[in-house]
Scaffold this motif. Structure first.
Motif, short mmCIF file in Angstrom:
data_model
loop_
_atom_site.label_atom_id
_atom_site.label_comp_id
_atom_site.label_asym_id
_atom_site.label_seq_id
_atom_site.Cartn_x
_atom_site.Cartn_y
_atom_site.Cartn_z
N ASP A 2 -11.92 -24.71 29.44
CA ASP A 2 -13.25 -25.05 29.92
C ASP A 2 -13.21 -25.08 31.44
O ASP A 2 -12.15 -25.03 32.06
N THR A 3 -14.36 -25.19 32.06
CA THR A 3 -14.45 -25.06 33.51
C THR A 3 -13.62 -26.12 34.24
O THR A 3 -12.92 -25.81 35.21
N GLU A 4 -13.66 -27.35 33.76
CA GLU A 4 -12.94 -28.44 34.45
C GLU A 4 -11.43 -28.20 34.43
O GLU A 4 -10.75 -28.31 35.45
N GLU A 49 -8.72 -27.27 37.59
CA GLU A 49 -7.49 -28.00 37.86
C GLU A 49 -6.28 -27.06 37.91
O GLU A 49 -5.41 -27.17 38.78
N LEU A 50 -6.22 -26.13 36.94
CA LEU A 50 -5.11 -25.17 36.94
C LEU A 50 -5.20 -24.26 38.15
O LEU A 50 -4.19 -23.96 38.80
N ALA A 51 -6.42 -23.81 38.47
CA ALA A 51 -6.60 -22.89 39.59
C ALA A 51 -6.17 -23.52 40.91
O ALA A 51 -5.59 -22.84 41.78
N LYS A 52 -6.41 -24.82 41.07
CA LYS A 52 -6.00 -25.51 42.30
C LYS A 52 -4.47 -25.45 42.45
O LYS A 52 -3.94 -25.19 43.53
N LYS A 53 -3.77 -25.68 41.34
CA LYS A 53 -2.30 -25.68 41.39
C LYS A 53 -1.76 -24.28 41.67
O LYS A 53 -0.81 -24.12 42.45
N VAL A 54 -2.36 -23.28 41.02
CA VAL A 54 -1.93 -21.90 41.27
C VAL A 54 -2.22 -21.49 42.70
O VAL A 54 -1.41 -20.82 43.36
N ALA A 85 -14.01 -19.94 41.13
CA ALA A 85 -13.61 -19.29 42.38
C ALA A 85 -14.18 -20.03 43.59
O ALA A 85 -13.48 -20.24 44.59
N LEU A 86 -15.46 -20.44 43.50
CA LEU A 86 -16.08 -21.16 44.61
C LEU A 86 -15.54 -22.57 44.73
O LEU A 86 -15.36 -23.08 45.84
N ALA A 87 -15.25 -23.21 43.59
CA ALA A 87 -14.79 -24.59 43.60
C ALA A 87 -13.46 -24.74 44.32
O ALA A 87 -13.22 -25.77 44.98
N ILE A 88 -12.58 -23.77 44.19
CA ILE A 88 -11.25 -23.89 44.83
C ILE A 88 -11.15 -23.04 46.09
O ILE A 88 -10.08 -22.97 46.70
N ALA A 91 -11.17 -19.80 46.32
CA ALA A 91 -10.27 -18.68 46.09
C ALA A 91 -10.66 -17.51 46.98
O ALA A 91 -11.79 -17.44 47.49
N GLU A 92 -9.74 -16.58 47.16
CA GLU A 92 -10.01 -15.43 48.02
C GLU A 92 -10.98 -14.43 47.38
O GLU A 92 -11.46 -13.52 48.06
N GLY A 93 -11.26 -14.60 46.09
CA GLY A 93 -12.20 -13.67 45.45
C GLY A 93 -12.25 -13.86 43.96
O GLY A 93 -11.73 -14.83 43.40
N ALA A 94 -12.87 -12.87 43.29
CA ALA A 94 -13.04 -12.93 41.84
C ALA A 94 -13.01 -11.53 41.26
O ALA A 94 -13.22 -10.53 41.97
N HIS A 95 -12.78 -11.48 39.94
CA HIS A 95 -12.81 -10.21 39.21
C HIS A 95 -13.72 -10.39 38.01
O HIS A 95 -13.65 -11.39 37.31
N VAL A 96 -14.58 -9.41 37.78
CA VAL A 96 -15.51 -9.47 36.64
C VAL A 96 -15.36 -8.22 35.79
O VAL A 96 -14.93 -7.16 36.26
#
Length: 520
Positions: A48-50, A54-59, A79-82, A84-89
Protein backbone atom coordinates in the motif's frame (compact mmCIF):
# COMPACT_ATOMS: atom_id res chain seq x y z
CA UNK A 1 16.52 22.36 -9.65
CA UNK A 2 17.96 20.90 -12.87
CA UNK A 3 16.93 17.47 -14.10
CA UNK A 4 19.39 14.74 -13.02
CA UNK A 5 21.94 13.55 -15.56
CA UNK A 6 21.33 9.83 -15.96
CA UNK A 7 23.56 7.01 -17.14
CA UNK A 8 21.15 4.30 -18.34
CA UNK A 9 23.81 1.64 -18.99
CA UNK A 10 22.74 -0.81 -16.27
CA UNK A 11 19.26 -0.19 -14.90
CA UNK A 12 18.14 -2.27 -11.91
CA UNK A 13 14.41 -2.89 -11.49
CA UNK A 14 13.68 -4.38 -8.08
CA UNK A 15 11.23 -7.15 -7.24
CA UNK A 16 10.88 -8.20 -3.59
CA UNK A 17 9.21 -11.45 -4.59
CA UNK A 18 12.26 -12.54 -6.60
CA UNK A 19 14.91 -11.16 -4.28
CA UNK A 20 17.49 -13.75 -3.26
CA UNK A 21 16.56 -14.91 0.28
CA UNK A 22 20.19 -14.72 1.40
CA UNK A 23 20.00 -10.93 1.63
CA UNK A 24 17.56 -8.06 2.11
CA UNK A 25 16.27 -5.89 -0.71
CA UNK A 26 18.39 -3.01 0.60
CA UNK A 27 21.48 -5.21 0.48
CA UNK A 28 20.63 -6.24 -3.10
CA UNK A 29 20.38 -2.61 -4.13
CA UNK A 30 23.64 -1.61 -2.47
CA UNK A 31 25.56 -4.64 -3.75
CA UNK A 32 24.29 -4.07 -7.29
CA UNK A 33 25.35 -0.42 -7.21
CA UNK A 34 28.79 -1.48 -6.03
CA UNK A 35 28.86 -3.80 -9.04
CA UNK A 36 28.05 -1.05 -11.51
CA UNK A 37 24.28 -0.42 -11.56
CA UNK A 38 23.77 3.15 -12.74
CA UNK A 39 20.02 3.60 -12.20
CA UNK A 40 17.50 1.98 -9.84
CA UNK A 41 13.73 1.60 -10.17
CA UNK A 42 11.79 0.54 -7.08
CA UNK A 43 8.88 -1.61 -8.18
CA UNK A 44 6.45 -2.83 -5.49
CA UNK A 45 3.06 -3.89 -6.82
CA UNK A 46 1.78 -5.43 -3.57
CA UNK A 47 2.50 -2.66 -1.02
CA UNK A 48 0.00 0.00 0.00
CA UNK A 49 1.09 3.61 -0.37
CA UNK A 50 2.22 4.07 3.25
CA UNK A 51 4.40 0.97 3.28
CA UNK A 52 5.71 1.81 -0.19
CA UNK A 53 6.79 5.24 1.02
CA UNK A 54 8.62 3.80 4.03
CA UNK A 55 10.50 1.29 1.88
CA UNK A 56 11.24 3.93 -0.76
CA UNK A 57 12.80 6.23 1.86
CA UNK A 58 15.20 3.47 2.93
CA UNK A 59 16.12 2.57 -0.65
CA UNK A 60 16.62 6.27 -1.45
CA UNK A 61 19.11 6.58 1.40
CA UNK A 62 21.17 3.85 -0.26
CA UNK A 63 21.00 5.26 -3.78
CA UNK A 64 21.79 8.81 -2.65
CA UNK A 65 24.85 7.48 -0.83
CA UNK A 66 26.26 6.44 -4.21
CA UNK A 67 24.75 9.29 -6.25
CA UNK A 68 22.59 6.89 -8.27
CA UNK A 69 19.13 8.14 -9.32
CA UNK A 70 16.06 6.35 -7.94
CA UNK A 71 12.84 6.07 -9.94
CA UNK A 72 9.51 4.88 -8.56
CA UNK A 73 7.37 2.49 -10.56
CA UNK A 74 3.76 3.42 -11.22
CA UNK A 75 3.19 5.62 -8.16
CA UNK A 76 3.67 9.33 -8.60
CA UNK A 77 2.51 9.95 -5.03
CA UNK A 78 5.38 7.89 -3.63
CA UNK A 79 7.89 9.52 -5.99
CA UNK A 80 6.84 12.99 -4.83
CA UNK A 81 6.68 11.99 -1.15
CA UNK A 82 10.34 10.94 -1.03
CA UNK A 83 11.56 13.43 -3.64
CA UNK A 84 12.80 10.62 -5.88
CA UNK A 85 14.69 11.56 -9.03
CA UNK A 86 11.79 10.38 -11.18
CA UNK A 87 9.19 7.76 -12.02
CA UNK A 88 8.36 5.05 -14.53
CA UNK A 89 4.87 4.32 -15.83
CA UNK A 90 3.38 1.57 -17.98
CA UNK A 91 0.98 1.74 -20.88
CA UNK A 92 -1.92 0.87 -18.54
CA UNK A 93 -0.92 3.31 -15.81
CA UNK A 94 -1.30 7.07 -15.60
CA UNK A 95 -0.60 8.73 -18.94
CA UNK A 96 2.81 10.12 -19.69
CA UNK A 97 1.31 13.62 -20.09
CA UNK A 98 -0.44 13.50 -16.71
CA UNK A 99 2.62 12.03 -15.02
CA UNK A 100 4.74 14.89 -16.34
CA UNK A 101 2.28 17.48 -15.02
CA UNK A 102 2.45 15.95 -11.54
CA UNK A 103 6.20 15.37 -11.49
CA UNK A 104 7.27 18.63 -13.06
CA UNK A 105 10.03 19.17 -15.57
CA UNK A 106 12.94 18.56 -13.21
CA UNK A 107 12.22 14.84 -12.77
CA UNK A 108 13.07 11.84 -14.94
CA UNK A 109 10.06 10.20 -16.56
CA UNK A 110 10.10 6.87 -18.36
CA UNK A 111 7.39 4.79 -20.00
CA UNK A 112 7.16 1.18 -21.16
CA UNK A 113 6.80 0.64 -24.90
CA UNK A 114 6.29 -2.45 -26.99
CA UNK A 115 5.51 -1.07 -30.44
CA UNK A 116 6.88 1.63 -32.76
CA UNK A 117 3.63 3.57 -32.32
CA UNK A 118 4.02 3.63 -28.54
CA UNK A 119 7.61 4.79 -28.90
CA UNK A 120 6.62 7.68 -31.16
CA UNK A 121 3.85 8.70 -28.74
CA UNK A 122 6.26 8.62 -25.78
CA UNK A 123 8.57 10.93 -27.68
CA UNK A 124 5.72 13.34 -28.44
CA UNK A 125 4.41 13.21 -24.86
CA UNK A 126 7.70 14.31 -23.29
CA UNK A 127 9.19 11.12 -21.85
CA UNK A 128 12.89 11.17 -21.02
CA UNK A 129 13.36 7.50 -21.86
CA UNK A 130 11.43 4.45 -22.97
CA UNK A 131 11.70 0.90 -21.69
CA UNK A 132 11.51 -1.35 -24.77
CA UNK A 133 10.14 -4.79 -24.08
CA UNK A 134 9.47 -7.51 -23.49
CA UNK A 135 12.65 -8.66 -25.25
CA UNK A 136 12.77 -12.27 -24.04
CA UNK A 137 10.56 -14.42 -21.82
CA UNK A 138 10.82 -13.39 -18.18
CA UNK A 139 9.70 -14.46 -14.71
CA UNK A 140 8.27 -11.04 -13.87
CA UNK A 141 5.69 -10.85 -16.66
CA UNK A 142 3.76 -13.11 -19.02
CA UNK A 143 3.85 -11.16 -22.29
CA UNK A 144 1.60 -12.05 -25.21
CA UNK A 145 4.67 -11.85 -27.41
CA UNK A 146 8.37 -11.16 -27.13
CA UNK A 147 10.19 -8.70 -29.36
CA UNK A 148 13.63 -10.29 -29.57
CA UNK A 149 16.59 -8.16 -30.70
CA UNK A 150 15.03 -7.74 -34.15
CA UNK A 151 11.85 -6.26 -32.66
CA UNK A 152 13.87 -3.98 -30.40
CA UNK A 153 15.72 -2.61 -33.42
CA UNK A 154 12.43 -2.03 -35.25
CA UNK A 155 11.26 0.23 -32.42
CA UNK A 156 14.58 2.09 -32.29
CA UNK A 157 14.32 2.84 -35.99
CA UNK A 158 11.31 5.13 -35.51
CA UNK A 159 13.20 7.39 -33.10
CA UNK A 160 15.11 10.16 -34.90
CA UNK A 161 18.85 9.90 -34.41
CA UNK A 162 19.00 13.50 -33.17
CA UNK A 163 16.30 12.90 -30.53
CA UNK A 164 17.26 13.18 -26.87
CA UNK A 165 14.89 10.34 -25.94
CA UNK A 166 16.90 7.57 -24.26
CA UNK A 167 16.19 3.87 -24.63
CA UNK A 168 16.61 0.80 -22.46
CA UNK A 169 15.75 -2.83 -23.23
CA UNK A 170 13.93 -4.93 -20.65
CA UNK A 171 12.70 -8.50 -20.39
CA UNK A 172 14.83 -11.58 -19.85
CA UNK A 173 18.11 -9.69 -20.09
CA UNK A 174 21.00 -11.79 -18.76
CA UNK A 175 24.77 -11.67 -18.98
CA UNK A 176 24.79 -14.23 -21.81
CA UNK A 177 22.45 -12.26 -24.10
CA UNK A 178 23.21 -8.63 -23.21
CA UNK A 179 26.01 -8.20 -25.72
CA UNK A 180 23.91 -9.63 -28.56
CA UNK A 181 20.89 -7.45 -27.79
CA UNK A 182 22.99 -4.28 -27.70
CA UNK A 183 24.96 -5.12 -30.85
CA UNK A 184 21.82 -5.98 -32.79
CA UNK A 185 20.07 -2.79 -31.73
CA UNK A 186 22.35 -0.84 -34.05
CA UNK A 187 21.09 -0.38 -37.55
CA UNK A 188 21.06 2.04 -40.44
CA UNK A 189 19.17 4.47 -38.19
CA UNK A 190 22.40 5.12 -36.28
CA UNK A 191 21.01 4.57 -32.78
CA UNK A 192 22.11 2.06 -30.14
CA UNK A 193 20.16 1.23 -26.99
CA UNK A 194 21.38 3.38 -24.10
CA UNK A 195 21.04 0.67 -21.50
CA UNK A 196 19.65 -2.64 -20.35
CA UNK A 197 17.08 -2.97 -17.56
CA UNK A 198 17.47 -6.09 -15.44
CA UNK A 199 15.34 -7.68 -12.74
CA UNK A 200 15.94 -11.40 -12.14
CA UNK A 201 19.50 -11.37 -13.46
CA UNK A 202 20.50 -9.21 -10.49
CA UNK A 203 18.00 -9.55 -7.63
CA UNK A 204 17.84 -13.36 -7.86
CA UNK A 205 21.57 -13.83 -8.33
CA UNK A 206 23.58 -15.39 -5.51
CA UNK A 207 25.91 -12.37 -5.64
CA UNK A 208 24.30 -9.15 -6.89
CA UNK A 209 27.64 -7.34 -7.13
CA UNK A 210 29.25 -9.95 -9.37
CA UNK A 211 26.10 -10.26 -11.47
CA UNK A 212 26.06 -6.49 -11.99
CA UNK A 213 29.74 -6.42 -12.92
CA UNK A 214 29.18 -9.11 -15.56
CA UNK A 215 26.13 -7.36 -17.02
CA UNK A 216 27.82 -3.96 -17.20
CA UNK A 217 30.89 -5.48 -18.87
CA UNK A 218 28.74 -7.21 -21.48
CA UNK A 219 26.75 -4.02 -22.11
CA UNK A 220 29.89 -1.97 -22.66
CA UNK A 221 31.43 -4.54 -25.00
CA UNK A 222 28.18 -4.72 -26.97
CA UNK A 223 27.92 -0.93 -27.14
CA UNK A 224 31.51 -0.58 -28.32
CA UNK A 225 31.01 -3.23 -31.00
CA UNK A 226 27.76 -1.62 -32.14
CA UNK A 227 29.46 1.78 -32.36
CA UNK A 228 32.20 0.32 -34.53
CA UNK A 229 29.62 -1.25 -36.82
CA UNK A 230 27.88 2.08 -37.26
CA UNK A 231 31.17 3.78 -38.02
CA UNK A 232 32.08 1.08 -40.53
CA UNK A 233 35.15 0.18 -38.47
CA UNK A 234 34.10 -3.17 -37.03
CA UNK A 235 37.53 -4.54 -37.83
CA UNK A 236 40.53 -3.77 -40.03
CA UNK A 237 39.24 -4.73 -43.47
CA UNK A 238 41.84 -6.41 -45.62
CA UNK A 239 41.48 -6.20 -49.37
CA UNK A 240 39.88 -9.16 -51.09
CA UNK A 241 43.19 -9.82 -52.86
CA UNK A 242 44.93 -10.30 -49.50
CA UNK A 243 42.09 -12.54 -48.33
CA UNK A 244 42.60 -14.78 -51.37
CA UNK A 245 46.30 -15.06 -50.60
CA UNK A 246 45.42 -16.33 -47.14
CA UNK A 247 43.49 -19.37 -48.41
CA UNK A 248 46.37 -21.83 -48.96
CA UNK A 249 47.78 -21.34 -45.42
CA UNK A 250 44.22 -21.45 -44.03
CA UNK A 251 43.63 -24.90 -45.53
CA UNK A 252 47.03 -26.10 -44.34
CA UNK A 253 46.29 -24.85 -40.83
CA UNK A 254 42.87 -26.48 -40.88
CA UNK A 255 44.39 -29.85 -41.72
CA UNK A 256 47.09 -29.42 -39.12
CA UNK A 257 44.75 -28.46 -36.27
CA UNK A 258 41.67 -30.49 -37.29
CA UNK A 259 39.20 -28.25 -35.43
CA UNK A 260 36.17 -29.91 -33.82
CA UNK A 261 32.79 -28.69 -35.10
CA UNK A 262 29.54 -29.35 -33.26
CA UNK A 263 26.81 -30.21 -35.76
CA UNK A 264 23.12 -30.09 -34.95
CA UNK A 265 22.12 -31.20 -38.40
CA UNK A 266 19.33 -32.96 -40.25
CA UNK A 267 19.15 -36.74 -40.49
CA UNK A 268 19.14 -36.71 -44.29
CA UNK A 269 22.66 -35.28 -44.62
CA UNK A 270 24.31 -36.06 -41.30
CA UNK A 271 26.58 -38.76 -42.73
CA UNK A 272 27.53 -36.61 -45.74
CA UNK A 273 28.40 -33.53 -43.68
CA UNK A 274 30.47 -35.62 -41.27
CA UNK A 275 32.39 -37.23 -44.15
CA UNK A 276 32.93 -33.88 -45.91
CA UNK A 277 34.28 -32.38 -42.68
CA UNK A 278 36.67 -35.28 -42.23
CA UNK A 279 37.79 -35.18 -45.86
CA UNK A 280 38.54 -31.46 -45.60
CA UNK A 281 40.67 -32.06 -42.51
CA UNK A 282 38.31 -31.06 -39.74
CA UNK A 283 36.63 -33.16 -37.08
CA UNK A 284 32.83 -33.45 -36.69
CA UNK A 285 30.70 -34.30 -33.69
CA UNK A 286 27.00 -34.86 -34.37
CA UNK A 287 25.30 -34.23 -31.04
CA UNK A 288 21.63 -33.13 -31.07
CA UNK A 289 21.14 -33.08 -27.28
CA UNK A 290 20.52 -29.86 -25.39
CA UNK A 291 21.78 -31.47 -22.18
CA UNK A 292 25.40 -31.60 -23.37
CA UNK A 293 25.44 -28.34 -25.32
CA UNK A 294 27.14 -26.36 -22.56
CA UNK A 295 29.88 -28.95 -22.03
CA UNK A 296 30.51 -29.24 -25.77
CA UNK A 297 30.76 -25.46 -26.16
CA UNK A 298 33.94 -25.56 -24.12
CA UNK A 299 35.74 -28.08 -26.34
CA UNK A 300 34.44 -27.48 -29.88
CA UNK A 301 35.81 -24.76 -32.16
CA UNK A 302 32.62 -23.93 -34.09
CA UNK A 303 28.93 -24.81 -34.28
CA UNK A 304 26.64 -25.58 -37.25
CA UNK A 305 22.88 -25.21 -36.87
CA UNK A 306 20.91 -26.85 -39.69
CA UNK A 307 17.08 -26.86 -39.59
CA UNK A 308 16.60 -29.38 -42.40
CA UNK A 309 14.66 -31.91 -40.30
CA UNK A 310 12.81 -30.00 -37.63
CA UNK A 311 11.93 -31.50 -34.28
CA UNK A 312 11.35 -29.62 -31.03
CA UNK A 313 14.30 -31.36 -29.39
CA UNK A 314 16.57 -30.35 -32.30
CA UNK A 315 15.48 -26.72 -32.01
CA UNK A 316 16.03 -26.66 -28.25
CA UNK A 317 19.50 -28.10 -28.77
CA UNK A 318 20.25 -25.44 -31.40
CA UNK A 319 19.18 -22.66 -29.04
CA UNK A 320 21.31 -24.01 -26.20
CA UNK A 321 24.31 -24.72 -28.43
CA UNK A 322 24.15 -21.27 -30.00
CA UNK A 323 23.84 -19.44 -26.69
CA UNK A 324 26.73 -21.32 -25.11
CA UNK A 325 28.85 -20.85 -28.24
CA UNK A 326 28.24 -17.10 -27.92
CA UNK A 327 29.42 -17.18 -24.32
CA UNK A 328 32.56 -19.09 -25.35
CA UNK A 329 33.13 -16.82 -28.41
CA UNK A 330 32.89 -19.79 -30.78
CA UNK A 331 31.55 -19.02 -34.29
CA UNK A 332 27.96 -20.04 -35.04
CA UNK A 333 27.06 -20.98 -38.63
CA UNK A 334 23.35 -21.07 -39.42
CA UNK A 335 21.95 -23.04 -42.36
CA UNK A 336 18.21 -22.13 -42.54
CA UNK A 337 17.22 -25.05 -44.76
CA UNK A 338 13.82 -24.44 -46.35
CA UNK A 339 13.30 -21.33 -44.21
CA UNK A 340 10.49 -19.93 -46.35
CA UNK A 341 8.79 -23.22 -47.19
CA UNK A 342 6.48 -23.40 -44.15
CA UNK A 343 5.35 -21.24 -41.25
CA UNK A 344 7.16 -23.53 -38.81
CA UNK A 345 10.47 -23.11 -40.61
CA UNK A 346 10.08 -19.35 -40.86
CA UNK A 347 9.20 -19.07 -37.16
CA UNK A 348 12.11 -21.33 -36.20
CA UNK A 349 14.47 -19.18 -38.25
CA UNK A 350 13.16 -16.07 -36.51
CA UNK A 351 13.54 -17.74 -33.11
CA UNK A 352 17.14 -18.72 -33.76
CA UNK A 353 18.10 -15.26 -35.00
CA UNK A 354 16.50 -13.72 -31.92
CA UNK A 355 18.05 -16.19 -29.47
CA UNK A 356 21.73 -15.83 -30.34
CA UNK A 357 24.29 -14.02 -32.42
CA UNK A 358 24.84 -15.89 -35.67
CA UNK A 359 28.28 -15.25 -37.14
CA UNK A 360 27.66 -16.68 -40.63
CA UNK A 361 24.38 -17.34 -42.42
CA UNK A 362 24.54 -19.74 -45.38
CA UNK A 363 21.51 -20.28 -47.58
CA UNK A 364 20.05 -20.34 -51.08
CA UNK A 365 18.17 -17.41 -52.58
CA UNK A 366 14.81 -18.42 -51.11
CA UNK A 367 16.24 -18.89 -47.64
CA UNK A 368 18.11 -15.58 -47.72
CA UNK A 369 14.93 -13.91 -49.00
CA UNK A 370 13.06 -15.21 -45.94
CA UNK A 371 15.76 -13.95 -43.59
CA UNK A 372 15.76 -10.57 -45.32
CA UNK A 373 12.01 -10.33 -44.64
CA UNK A 374 12.42 -11.43 -41.00
CA UNK A 375 15.10 -8.85 -40.22
CA UNK A 376 13.33 -6.04 -42.06
CA UNK A 377 15.38 -5.63 -45.24
CA UNK A 378 13.39 -4.24 -48.14
CA UNK A 379 14.28 -6.75 -50.87
CA UNK A 380 12.62 -8.85 -53.52
CA UNK A 381 10.84 -12.00 -52.38
CA UNK A 382 11.94 -15.42 -53.64
CA UNK A 383 9.46 -18.29 -53.34
CA UNK A 384 10.42 -21.78 -52.22
CA UNK A 385 9.27 -25.32 -52.95
CA UNK A 386 10.50 -27.54 -50.14
CA UNK A 387 14.16 -26.67 -49.65
CA UNK A 388 14.63 -25.31 -53.17
CA UNK A 389 14.33 -21.75 -54.45
CA UNK A 390 11.97 -21.04 -57.32
CA UNK A 391 12.47 -18.61 -60.18
CA UNK A 392 15.58 -16.94 -61.48
CA UNK A 393 16.66 -15.39 -58.18
CA UNK A 394 17.32 -11.79 -57.18
CA UNK A 395 17.88 -9.13 -59.80
CA UNK A 396 20.81 -7.87 -57.70
CA UNK A 397 21.90 -10.74 -55.42
CA UNK A 398 25.08 -9.01 -54.28
CA UNK A 399 23.09 -6.07 -52.94
CA UNK A 400 20.78 -8.41 -51.03
CA UNK A 401 23.53 -10.34 -49.25
CA UNK A 402 25.30 -7.10 -48.39
CA UNK A 403 22.11 -5.56 -46.99
CA UNK A 404 21.34 -8.58 -44.80
CA UNK A 405 24.96 -8.85 -43.65
CA UNK A 406 25.07 -5.18 -42.73
CA UNK A 407 21.78 -5.38 -40.86
CA UNK A 408 22.59 -8.57 -38.92
CA UNK A 409 26.25 -7.72 -38.18
CA UNK A 410 27.37 -11.01 -39.64
CA UNK A 411 28.60 -12.67 -42.83
CA UNK A 412 25.98 -13.82 -45.33
CA UNK A 413 26.74 -16.47 -47.96
CA UNK A 414 24.13 -17.12 -50.64
CA UNK A 415 24.71 -20.24 -52.72
CA UNK A 416 23.52 -20.87 -56.26
CA UNK A 417 24.92 -21.07 -59.78
CA UNK A 418 27.06 -18.15 -58.63
CA UNK A 419 27.73 -17.84 -54.90
CA UNK A 420 27.72 -14.45 -53.17
CA UNK A 421 29.37 -13.60 -49.85
CA UNK A 422 29.33 -10.32 -47.93
CA UNK A 423 30.22 -9.02 -44.48
CA UNK A 424 28.39 -5.77 -45.14
CA UNK A 425 31.56 -4.08 -46.39
CA UNK A 426 33.29 -6.57 -48.68
CA UNK A 427 31.19 -8.45 -51.21
CA UNK A 428 32.33 -11.08 -53.70
CA UNK A 429 30.91 -13.45 -56.29
CA UNK A 430 32.38 -16.97 -56.45
CA UNK A 431 32.09 -18.53 -59.91
CA UNK A 432 33.66 -21.91 -59.20
CA UNK A 433 31.69 -25.13 -58.86
CA UNK A 434 29.83 -27.71 -60.98
CA UNK A 435 26.17 -28.37 -61.69
CA UNK A 436 26.44 -31.90 -60.23
CA UNK A 437 26.71 -30.32 -56.78
CA UNK A 438 23.10 -29.24 -57.10
CA UNK A 439 21.99 -32.73 -58.11
CA UNK A 440 23.06 -34.58 -54.97
CA UNK A 441 21.45 -34.31 -51.56
CA UNK A 442 23.44 -32.39 -48.96
CA UNK A 443 25.95 -30.47 -51.06
CA UNK A 444 24.76 -27.18 -49.58
CA UNK A 445 24.85 -28.60 -46.07
CA UNK A 446 28.41 -29.79 -46.71
CA UNK A 447 29.33 -26.22 -47.60
CA UNK A 448 28.02 -25.04 -44.22
CA UNK A 449 30.25 -27.63 -42.54
CA UNK A 450 33.22 -26.51 -44.63
CA UNK A 451 32.60 -22.88 -43.67
CA UNK A 452 32.44 -23.90 -40.01
CA UNK A 453 35.81 -25.66 -40.20
CA UNK A 454 37.45 -22.60 -41.74
CA UNK A 455 35.70 -20.26 -39.26
CA UNK A 456 37.19 -22.28 -36.43
CA UNK A 457 40.71 -21.37 -37.51
CA UNK A 458 39.88 -17.87 -38.79
CA UNK A 459 38.24 -16.29 -35.71
CA UNK A 460 39.05 -12.72 -36.70
CA UNK A 461 37.71 -12.82 -40.25
CA UNK A 462 34.52 -14.78 -40.83
CA UNK A 463 34.27 -13.31 -44.30
CA UNK A 464 37.49 -15.09 -45.29
CA UNK A 465 36.19 -18.29 -43.66
CA UNK A 466 32.93 -18.20 -45.61
CA UNK A 467 34.61 -17.55 -48.96
CA UNK A 468 37.25 -20.22 -48.31
CA UNK A 469 34.65 -22.75 -47.18
CA UNK A 470 32.59 -22.33 -50.36
CA UNK A 471 35.60 -22.18 -52.65
CA UNK A 472 37.19 -25.37 -51.28
CA UNK A 473 34.10 -27.47 -51.97
CA UNK A 474 33.40 -25.81 -55.31
CA UNK A 475 36.92 -26.64 -56.48
CA UNK A 476 36.45 -30.22 -55.28
CA UNK A 477 33.22 -30.32 -57.30
CA UNK A 478 35.03 -29.18 -60.45
CA UNK A 479 37.82 -31.72 -59.94
CA UNK A 480 35.37 -34.56 -59.27
CA UNK A 481 33.26 -33.81 -62.36
CA UNK A 482 36.35 -34.04 -64.59
CA UNK A 483 37.28 -37.53 -63.43
CA UNK A 484 36.95 -40.37 -65.94
CA UNK A 485 35.12 -42.55 -63.43
CA UNK A 486 32.31 -40.02 -62.92
CA UNK A 487 29.28 -40.83 -65.06
CA UNK A 488 26.61 -38.82 -63.25
CA UNK A 489 25.40 -37.63 -59.81
CA UNK A 490 25.77 -41.09 -58.21
CA UNK A 491 29.42 -41.58 -59.07
CA UNK A 492 30.01 -37.87 -58.53
CA UNK A 493 29.00 -38.14 -54.86
CA UNK A 494 31.84 -40.53 -54.00
CA UNK A 495 34.34 -38.66 -56.16
CA UNK A 496 33.32 -35.38 -54.53
CA UNK A 497 34.37 -36.59 -51.07
CA UNK A 498 37.63 -37.90 -52.54
CA UNK A 499 38.45 -34.59 -54.18
CA UNK A 500 37.73 -32.62 -51.01
CA UNK A 501 40.46 -34.72 -49.39
CA UNK A 502 42.75 -34.40 -52.45
CA UNK A 503 42.49 -30.59 -52.65
CA UNK A 504 45.93 -28.98 -52.73
CA UNK A 505 46.15 -25.71 -50.74
CA UNK A 506 47.75 -23.79 -53.63
CA UNK A 507 44.76 -24.61 -55.85
CA UNK A 508 42.63 -22.35 -53.69
CA UNK A 509 44.64 -19.44 -55.03
CA UNK A 510 45.50 -20.48 -58.57
CA UNK A 511 42.06 -21.84 -59.53
CA UNK A 512 39.80 -19.40 -57.73
CA UNK A 513 37.28 -17.49 -59.87
CA UNK A 514 36.30 -14.74 -57.46
CA UNK A 515 35.04 -11.31 -58.44
CA UNK A 516 34.98 -8.34 -56.09
CA UNK A 517 31.71 -6.42 -56.28
CA UNK A 518 31.66 -2.72 -55.45
CA UNK A 519 28.35 -1.48 -54.09
CA UNK A 520 27.34 1.88 -52.69
Amino acid sequence: MPKPVVDYSLYLVTDSGLNNPSRTLLQSVEDSIKGGVTLVQLREKELDTEAFIELAKKVHEVTKKYNVPLLINDNIEVALAIDAEGAHVGQDDISCVEARKLLGNDKILGISTGTPEEAKKALADGADYIGIGTCFMTQTKSPKRTLGPIGVRTILEVIPKESELKTVVIGGIKHDNTRRVVEHSAGSHGRIVDGVAVVTGIVSASDAKIASEQLLREFRIGYENASKHIQGQCQARESVENVLKSFPPLLSTLREKSPLTHHISNYVVMNDTANATLALGGSPIMAPSAVEAEDLSKVVSSVVLNIGTLTESFVECMIEAGKHANVQSKPVIFDPVGAGATTLRENTTRRILNSMHVDIIKGNAGEISTIAKIVGCDTESIAMRGVDSLGSGFSNPAAVVQAVAKREKCVVAMTGVIDYVSDGVRTVAIKNGHSYQGRITGSGCMIASSIASFAAISPNDHFAAAVAGILALNLAGEHAARRDDVRGPGTFRAAFIDEIANLVPEQMLTEAKIETIQLN
